[in-house]
Design an enzyme around this catalytic site. Structure first.
Site, PDB file in Angstrom:
ATOM      1  N   ASP A  70       0.851  -1.186   0.000  1.00 42.03           N
ATOM      2  CA  ASP A  70       0.000   0.000   0.000  1.00 42.03           C
ATOM      3  C   ASP A  70       0.890   1.241   0.000  1.00 42.03           C
ATOM      4  O   ASP A  70       1.958   1.216   0.616  1.00 42.03           O
ATOM      5  CB  ASP A  70      -0.839  -0.034   1.290  1.00 42.03           C
ATOM      6  N   TYR A  72       2.329   4.770   1.249  1.00 39.51           N
ATOM      7  CA  TYR A  72       2.314   5.458   2.547  1.00 39.51           C
ATOM      8  C   TYR A  72       1.109   6.396   2.586  1.00 39.51           C
ATOM      9  O   TYR A  72       0.773   7.029   1.581  1.00 39.51           O
ATOM     10  CB  TYR A  72       3.596   6.268   2.734  1.00 39.51           C
ATOM     11  N   PHE A  83       8.021   1.499  -0.935  1.00 42.93           N
ATOM     12  CA  PHE A  83       8.999   1.682   0.147  1.00 42.93           C
ATOM     13  C   PHE A  83       9.751   3.011   0.088  1.00 42.93           C
ATOM     14  O   PHE A  83      10.465   3.368   1.019  1.00 42.93           O
ATOM     15  CB  PHE A  83      10.010   0.522   0.194  1.00 42.93           C
ATOM     16  N   HIS A 192       8.784  -9.626   6.082  1.00 40.41           N
ATOM     17  CA  HIS A 192       8.657  -8.205   5.748  1.00 40.41           C
ATOM     18  C   HIS A 192       9.685  -7.400   6.539  1.00 40.41           C
ATOM     19  O   HIS A 192       9.996  -7.739   7.685  1.00 40.41           O
ATOM     20  CB  HIS A 192       7.238  -7.718   6.083  1.00 40.41           C
TER      21      HIS A 192
END
Length: 233
Positions: A70, A72, A83, A192
Site C-alpha cells: 500500500d 504510505y 517503500f 517483511h
C-alpha cells in the site's frame, strides 16, 4: 484516472496498459477514484504520481521487482514507488530496516534520504499492489481493483521477460509472486522488513534481517548475464 496517462509509457507498458484499462474492473476503479475526488477525499500519492513505478522503470529495463502492499498514507510520503519517500521526508521504519540489511549485506553507508529513484532508474520496479490510498486510512483502496491490475502486471512480466529477480518481502508479497515461473525467474522470499516482521522466519522464507537478499539478487543477475544493481546510493 485519465486514460491519456497511457501515452506517457514506453511501448511495452503502453500495450499492456491499453489492454488492462479497457477491462471492466479498471473502468470501475476509475469511477471509484472519481467519486473519491468528488467528495473531497485526500488521496496519496498525487494523481500525477500514481504510475511512477512504470514511468521510472521501462519494461525492457526491468531486472528486479520489489512488491509493496500500500502507498504510505501520511502527507508528503508517497510518490508512486514502493517503500520509497521523497527527499527531505523522514525515513519510515521498514525502509530504515531495508537500509540496515543493505549495510550488513553489502557494507554500505546508510543513506540520509529515503528516495529510491536511483534503484528504479537501474531497473528495479518498485511496485505497490495498490497504487492509491486515502489519507490516514491504510489499505482503504486495496479492494477497489488495484490488486487485479498489479497482478496482471506481474503476470505480464512473468510471461514476457526472462531472468527477473522478485524480492518477495512478507506473506502478502509472497502471495502476489506465487505464480511467477521460477524456471525462468528468481523469487527470493523473506519476512517483511517492518519492525514487527524483520526477524521472523517461516517454513519457506528467511528472516529479512540477515537474509543477504540484495547480494543474492545481484548474484543471480550476474549468473544470467545482466548488470547487477548498484544498491549503494
Amino acid at each position: 484516472m485519465d486514460t491519456k496517462v497511457i501515452d506517457q509509457f514506453d511501448p511495452a507498458w503502453k500495450a499492456h496498459f491499453e489492454h488492462e484499462f479497457a477491462q471492466e474492473y479498471m473502468m470501475e476503479l476509475r469511477e471509484f477514484l472519481k467519486a473519491e475526488q468528488r467528495v473531497g477525499a485526500v488521496i496519496y500519492p498525487p494523481n500525477d504520481q500514481w504510475f511512477n513505478a512504470f514511468l521510472y522503470t521501462p519494461f525492457d529495463d526491468i531486472k528486479v521487482v520489489i512488491v509493496g502492499q500500500d502507498p504510505y498514507h501520511g502527507e508528503g510520503q508517497a510518490h508512486g514507488l514502493s517503500f520509497s519517500v521523497p527527499d527531505g521526508i523522514k525515513i519510515p521504519p521498514s525502509l530504515r530496516n531495508i537500509y540496515k540489511e543493505l549495510s550488513r549485506d553489502l557494507g554500505m553507508n546508510i543513506p540520509a534520504s529515503g528516495n529510491l529513484e536511483a534503484w528504479a532508474k537501474q531497473g528495479v520496479l518498485l511496485l505497490n499492489a495498490s497504487l492509491t490510498v486515502r489519507a490516514a486510512e491504510a489499505n482503504s483502496h486495496s479492494k477497489q481493483g488495484w490488486l487485479t491490475f498489479t497482478n496482471a502486471c506481474i503476470k505480464y512480466i512473468n510471461e514476457h521477460k526472462q531472468g527477473v529477480v522478485f524480492l518477495a518481502w512478507g506473506r502478502f508479497a509472497q502471495g502476489v509472486c506465487a505464480t511467477v515461473d521460477t524456471s525462468k525467474h528468481c523469487v527470493i522470499k523473506t519476512s517483511h522488513p517492518s519492525p514487527l516482521g524483520a526477524s521472523k522466519t517461516g517454513k519457506d522464507f528467511a528472516a529479512f534481517m540477515g537474509s543477504g537478499c540484495f547480494s543474492l539478487a545481484n548474484d543471480y543477475l550476474k549468473k544470467v548475464g545482466k548488470q547487477p544493481i548498484q544498491w549503494m546510493m
